[in-house]
Design an enzyme around this catalytic site. Structure first.
Site, mmCIF file in Angstrom:
data_model
loop_
_atom_site.group_PDB
_atom_site.id
_atom_site.type_symbol
_atom_site.label_atom_id
_atom_site.label_comp_id
_atom_site.label_asym_id
_atom_site.label_seq_id
_atom_site.Cartn_x
_atom_site.Cartn_y
_atom_site.Cartn_z
ATOM 1 N N GLN A 107 43.595 39.595 32.811
ATOM 2 C CA GLN A 107 43.298 38.241 33.122
ATOM 3 C C GLN A 107 42.854 37.588 31.802
ATOM 4 O O GLN A 107 41.943 37.846 31.357
ATOM 5 C CB GLN A 107 42.505 37.940 34.418
ATOM 6 C CG GLN A 107 42.334 36.693 34.599
ATOM 7 C CD GLN A 107 41.183 36.336 35.743
ATOM 8 O OE1 GLN A 107 40.139 36.334 35.475
ATOM 9 N NE2 GLN A 107 41.464 35.958 36.940
ATOM 10 N N TYR A 117 37.636 26.757 35.448
ATOM 11 C CA TYR A 117 37.493 27.061 33.946
ATOM 12 C C TYR A 117 38.531 25.999 33.393
ATOM 13 O O TYR A 117 39.259 25.195 34.053
ATOM 14 C CB TYR A 117 38.040 28.465 33.731
ATOM 15 C CG TYR A 117 36.919 29.266 34.074
ATOM 16 C CD1 TYR A 117 35.625 29.143 33.737
ATOM 17 C CD2 TYR A 117 37.272 30.395 35.143
ATOM 18 C CE1 TYR A 117 34.519 29.703 34.350
ATOM 19 C CE2 TYR A 117 36.306 31.062 35.740
ATOM 20 C CZ TYR A 117 34.922 31.194 35.228
ATOM 21 O OH TYR A 117 33.815 31.816 35.702
ATOM 22 N N ARG A 140 46.575 32.099 38.438
ATOM 23 C CA ARG A 140 45.706 32.022 39.565
ATOM 24 C C ARG A 140 45.149 30.432 39.678
ATOM 25 O O ARG A 140 44.879 29.807 38.533
ATOM 26 C CB ARG A 140 44.335 32.840 39.393
ATOM 27 C CG ARG A 140 43.410 32.990 40.329
ATOM 28 C CD ARG A 140 42.452 33.960 40.291
ATOM 29 N NE ARG A 140 41.793 34.623 41.494
ATOM 30 C CZ ARG A 140 40.801 35.077 41.719
ATOM 31 N NH1 ARG A 140 39.800 34.925 40.737
ATOM 32 N NH2 ARG A 140 40.368 35.477 42.819
ATOM 33 N N GLY A 190 38.265 42.377 46.244
ATOM 34 C CA GLY A 190 37.260 42.041 45.434
ATOM 35 C C GLY A 190 35.901 43.267 45.520
ATOM 36 O O GLY A 190 36.035 44.466 45.317
#
Length: 361
Positions: free
Chosen positions: A99, A170, A222, A313
């Site tokens: 990622q 982000y 994502r 996760g």
């Protein structure tokens, strides 16, 4: 859909099943972002039985670093240790996806040694948020190029793909959001202009793969479906963005959710979950990864009703052989105790343990 069916992505990368490890912050890299042995062991231990492992964030520039202990892919020096990481994931047959991201305003001067940057000079609505500096045109183009160079390095390090992190507030999301992007130039204003930066990053990454990879190499994206701020990203904005993403040669979209069954905060979209709306909008053009709250076989099956892949996760943090247990029908062995209790029972890097202990208190 059976979770143990393989699927070939558009790029030619084949995942042996529909289970992937979700990208998670484990704060276990060296201070300069170099991979540690503990990180390699962490991912290798949890890759058993999975179709793919998506690593936690790797920053594409030094000022894109979000927190201490984060991976970097900002320089060629990172390639050697990252190669060991991809090899560790590959040992059990899982595909390795790195990622890549830039934190934008979601960092601090203490972390990067300078004022954070963003689409505009507006601080996030979180405690102790610092006011960022607005990026100029030259810097924006340089960050787009940095995503391309990060992709080149991921290819060189033996990864099977990259996931562009356009979620969790982000930098890519900051450009798309009317809260963080108040620009009036070509990079802000209308939906189309706010989407220009993330779409340019995607184009640059895809071009790098086409020019450099020489083998099947996946590119995923994502995204977070909504923001709670005013102004902020609305669910209908995300559905518009999904239409743009559908037209790109992406291997998958990955929806960032706290729970896969979550409904939107928009009163006009209450008939089904956000995951279901987006899966329907994709019309099978691009595979969808769902995530959030997966702790059992029933959760995996429920999620896969509205996605092609189930990302796991926190359950994998406490139950490294979760996928193996599902495949072997050993569901009675799945760890179901609360996460805060379960982390006490497992070996993990000390910084990661302290980070999780604080989170679950």
């Amino acid at each position: 859909m059976k979770f143990n069916e393989s699927l070939a992505l558009r790029s030619g990368v084949v995942l042996r099943n529909r289970l992937v490890m979700a990208p998670m912050t484990i704060v276990s890299s060296f201070h300069d972002g170099t991979v540690t042995k503990e990180e390699i062991q962490h991912y290798a231990m949890r890759s058993k039985g999975l179709g793919a492992v998506i690593t936690g964030t790797a920053n594409v520039t030094d000022n894109g670093k979000g927190w201490p202990g984060e991976l970097t892919i900002a320089t060629d020096e990172a390639i050697g240790a990252l190669t060991q990481l991809s090899e560790g994931i590959h040992q059990s047959g899982a595909k390795a996806i790195l990622q890549i991201f830039h934190a934008g305003r979601m960092t601090s001067q203490k972390t990067i040694g300078e004022q954070p940057v963003s689409a505009s000079a507006f601080a996030a609505e979180i405690p102790n948020a610092e006011q960022p500096r607005e990026l100029d045109n030259f810097e924006i183009e340089a960050i787009i190029e940095a995503f391309g160079q990060a992709t080149r390095r991921a290819i060189a390090a033996g990864f099977d793909g990259v996931e562009i992190h356009g979620a969790n507030t982000y930098l890519l999301q900051q450009f798309f959001s009317p809260h963080s992007n108040r620009r009036t130039d070509e990079w802000g204003g209308s939906l189309e202009k706010r989407a220009k930066f993330p779409l340019a990053v995607i184009d640059r990454v895809l071009a790098e793969v086409k020019n450099t990879a020489g083998r099947p190499f996946a590119v995923g994206y994502r995204l977070s479906p909504v923001e709670i701020t005013e102004p902020g990203i609305k669910f209908e904005d995300t559905l518009w963005l999904v239409e743009q993403l559908k037209a790109k040669e992406l291997d998958y979209l990955h929806l960032s959710l706290k729970h896969f069954g979550r409904k939107s905060n928009d009163k006009n979209y209450q008939d089904k979950s956000e995951l279901a709306y987006i899966h329907d909008a994709l019309k099978g053009r691009v595979p969808l990864i769902g995530v959030g709250g997966v702790r059992s076989l029933e959760d995996v099956e429920g999620l896969l009703e509205n996605a092609e892949f189930a990302a796991i996760g926190q359950q994998l943090l406490i139950d490294p052989e979760f996928a193996v247990k599902l495949i072997a029908k050993r569901t009675d062995e799945i760890i179901s105790k609360p996460f805060g209790e379960a982390i006490q029972d497992l070996p993990m890097p000390h910084p990661m343990f302290k980070y999780l202990e604080k989170r679950y208190q």
